[in-house]
Design a protein around this motif. Structure first.
Motif, PDB file in Angstrom:
ATOM      1  N   PRO A   1       0.991  -1.337   0.197  1.00  0.00           N
ATOM      2  CA  PRO A   1       0.219   0.222  -0.280  1.00  0.00           C
ATOM      3  C   PRO A   1       1.051   1.309  -0.279  1.00  0.00           C
ATOM      4  O   PRO A   1       1.908   1.182   0.711  1.00  0.00           O
ATOM      5  CB  PRO A   1      -1.072  -0.286   1.110  1.00  0.00           C
TER       6      PRO A   1
ATOM      7  N   GLY B   1      -0.730   5.286   0.199  1.00  0.00           N
ATOM      8  CA  GLY B   1      -1.806   5.711   0.767  1.00  0.00           C
ATOM      9  C   GLY B   1      -2.996   5.154   0.202  1.00  0.00           C
ATOM     10  O   GLY B   1      -3.542   4.417   0.813  1.00  0.00           O
ATOM     11  N   GLU B   2      -3.311   6.045  -0.839  1.00  0.00           N
ATOM     12  CA  GLU B   2      -4.874   5.173  -1.515  1.00  0.00           C
ATOM     13  C   GLU B   2      -4.406   4.432  -2.693  1.00  0.00           C
ATOM     14  O   GLU B   2      -5.499   3.573  -3.042  1.00  0.00           O
ATOM     15  CB  GLU B   2      -5.375   6.460  -2.273  1.00  0.00           C
ATOM     16  N   HIS B   3      -2.926   4.137  -3.182  1.00  0.00           N
ATOM     17  CA  HIS B   3      -2.841   3.709  -3.937  1.00  0.00           C
ATOM     18  C   HIS B   3      -2.312   1.952  -3.423  1.00  0.00           C
ATOM     19  O   HIS B   3      -1.577   2.258  -2.206  1.00  0.00           O
ATOM     20  CB  HIS B   3      -1.490   4.527  -4.727  1.00  0.00           C
ATOM     21  N   ARG B   4      -2.360   1.949  -4.389  1.00  0.00           N
ATOM     22  CA  ARG B   4      -2.034  -0.252  -4.801  1.00  0.00           C
ATOM     23  C   ARG B   4      -0.463  -0.323  -5.480  1.00  0.00           C
ATOM     24  O   ARG B   4      -0.787  -0.278  -6.812  1.00  0.00           O
ATOM     25  CB  ARG B   4      -2.237  -1.252  -4.463  1.00  0.00           C
TER      26      ARG B   4
ATOM     27  N   GLN C   1       0.893   0.006 -10.827  1.00  0.00           N
ATOM     28  CA  GLN C   1      -0.308   0.317  -9.862  1.00  0.00           C
ATOM     29  C   GLN C   1      -0.485  -0.363 -10.043  1.00  0.00           C
ATOM     30  O   GLN C   1      -1.510  -0.765 -11.475  1.00  0.00           O
ATOM     31  CB  GLN C   1      -0.056   1.885 -10.131  1.00  0.00           C
TER      32      GLN C   1
ATOM     33  N   HIS D   1      -7.938  -1.771  -6.185  1.00  0.00           N
ATOM     34  CA  HIS D   1      -7.344  -2.028  -4.921  1.00  0.00           C
ATOM     35  C   HIS D   1      -7.779  -3.683  -5.281  1.00  0.00           C
ATOM     36  O   HIS D   1      -7.084  -4.952  -4.358  1.00  0.00           O
ATOM     37  CB  HIS D   1      -8.256  -1.020  -4.070  1.00  0.00           C
TER      38      HIS D   1
ATOM     39  N   PRO E   1       0.057  -2.303   5.451  1.00  0.00           N
ATOM     40  CA  PRO E   1      -0.060  -0.988   5.511  1.00  0.00           C
ATOM     41  C   PRO E   1       0.253  -0.298   6.849  1.00  0.00           C
ATOM     42  O   PRO E   1      -0.081  -1.407   7.477  1.00  0.00           O
ATOM     43  CB  PRO E   1      -1.914  -0.811   5.588  1.00  0.00           C
TER      44      PRO E   1
ATOM     45  N   ALA F   1       0.883   7.928   7.916  1.00  0.00           N
ATOM     46  CA  ALA F   1       1.371   7.978   6.495  1.00  0.00           C
ATOM     47  C   ALA F   1       2.563   8.582   6.042  1.00  0.00           C
ATOM     48  O   ALA F   1       2.705   8.168   5.035  1.00  0.00           O
ATOM     49  CB  ALA F   1       0.337   9.716   6.171  1.00  0.00           C
TER      50      ALA F   1
ATOM     51  N   THR G   1       4.511  12.996   6.677  1.00  0.00           N
ATOM     52  CA  THR G   1       4.914  11.129   5.225  1.00  0.00           C
ATOM     53  C   THR G   1       6.005  11.241   4.651  1.00  0.00           C
ATOM     54  O   THR G   1       6.825  10.243   4.792  1.00  0.00           O
ATOM     55  CB  THR G   1       4.292  11.200   3.917  1.00  0.00           C
TER      56      THR G   1
END
Length: 365
Positions: free
Chosen positions: A8, A10-13, A25, A28, A70, A74, A282
């Motif tokens: 993971p 952030g909001e990306h994988r 990328q 999800h 994760p 952050a 971060t």
């Protein structure tokens, strides 16, 4: 060794390959699918072939890919001074006394594991000179095995040694950045104050190139080597390596101004206006004792990460906010909206009682 890491961010994988700056990328749903698979799925075979020219067909997934969980915050990037000791004694070094001390190997293992659990994906190992630390090979190997993408900042003097080069071949760094202090032996050795340094450096650079490592160069320009700036640039081009230049010298971490006279005034550059940074949000910095701060400049307050573990990082955001306030000699400054110097850096210059011309736009008038 598993070459790929799915993580993971952030909001990306993402799927990352050890030693490569490229990434794939994932949606999800595809990332979640990896938990239930035993062999490499066709879509990952195709993605790896397109991005890295890897053939993963017919491979067991667990042999190829490390699946990371994760972190609770952050934080995705960190730097680590594995040690402040160095085999050079450069006149402009911001580390001051460069004492060789820090965590033992057990402490290093704890620190790296906590970093992994915190969600650190990209780790920069620096010093001092990291490659002279006797624990470097084991620490570097462990960081890779924990699923971190590792970059190294080095003076390159130890790259001629098999104990160092062998582990870098086995676990290629995402990037190996080497500092350049001159284009001739006389100048290079004068800046580093180490006879024979230039010959050791050049030998290491060529061995690293032959090993296929991803290199770039930092051209450090000071009064003593400024006359060789063009020759340093030419050498980087001859080697086919990327290079960047650094001429703005800062005080030592102890607040000493003895480094500042080494600056070459004609090469000083204006930074972009400071509008904030990810330090403490971060990104974080760890010193040789595992004390974590927002960055290598804003070292106080800090958190003992080996003692407090991941929960200690919850305080870094508040520390970052407090360090970014314009106080002392900068409070009320009418140029603050366009200032090019962050507050932690300004504090270092103020502690060193440095002339304004070294860091402040007022001093440039």
């Amino acid at each position: 060794m598993r070459e790929l890491v799915a993580t993971p961010f952030g909001e990306h994988r993402l799927v990352l390959r050890r030693g490569s700056p490229k990434a794939v990328q994932l949606p999800h749903a595809k990332f979640a699918e990896l938990y239930a698979l035993s062999s490499v799925p066709g879509w990952l075979v195709a993605a790896a072939a397109a991005q890295w020219q890897m053939d993963l067909s017919g491979r067991a997934l667990d042999d190829v890919l490390l699946l990371r969980e994760p972190g609770p915050y952050a934080f995705s990037r960190a730097t680590w001074e594995i040690n402040l000791g160095c085999d050079y004694d450069c006149e402009m070094c911001y580390l001051g006394e460069k004492r060789f001390e820090g965590l033992d190997m057990d402490g290093k293992r704890t620190l790296l594991t906590v970093m992994r659990d915190a969600g650190v994906i990209w780790l920069q190992i620096t010093g001092g000179e990291p490659l002279i630390d006797p624990d470097f090979p084991e620490s570097y190997r462990l960081a890779n095995e924990l699923g971190m993408q590792v970059e190294i900042l080095s003076n390159g003097s130890q790259l001629r040694r098999d104990r160092v080069l062998d582990v870098l071949r086995a676990y290629p760094p995402t990037k190996l950045t080497l500092s350049v202090y001159g284009a001739t032996a006389d100048t290079y050795d004068a800046v580093t104050r180490r006879r024979g340094g230039f010959d050791r450096f050049r030998a290491g650079v060529h061995r690293a190139i032959d090993a296929g490592l991803n290199l770039d160069l930092s051209l450090i320009i000071v009064r003593t080597n400024a006359h060789e700036a063009d020759a340093m640039r030419a050498w980087a081009r001859e080697l086919g390596l990327r290079s960047r230049e650094y001429a703005n010298i800062s005080p030592t971490i102890e607040g000493g101004a003895e480094t500042l006279p080494s600056q070459a005034p004609q090469y000083l550059t204006n930074r972009e206006p400071f509008t904030g940074c990810p330090a403490g949000v971060t990104f974080f910095h760890a010193d040789p004792f595992g004390r974590v701060s927002i960055c290598k400049v804003g070292r106080e307050p800090n958190i003992d990460l080996t003692a407090e573990g991941v929960p200690g990082l919850a305080r870094l955001g508040r520390i970052a906010e407090s360090l970014m306030l314009r106080t002392g000699g900068c409070s009320g400054c009418k140029l603050s909206a366009t200032c090019r110097v962050c507050r932690p850096m300004a504090r270092v210059f103020q502690a060193a009682e440095a002339p304004l011309v070294n860091y402040c736009q007022h001093g440039m008038r």
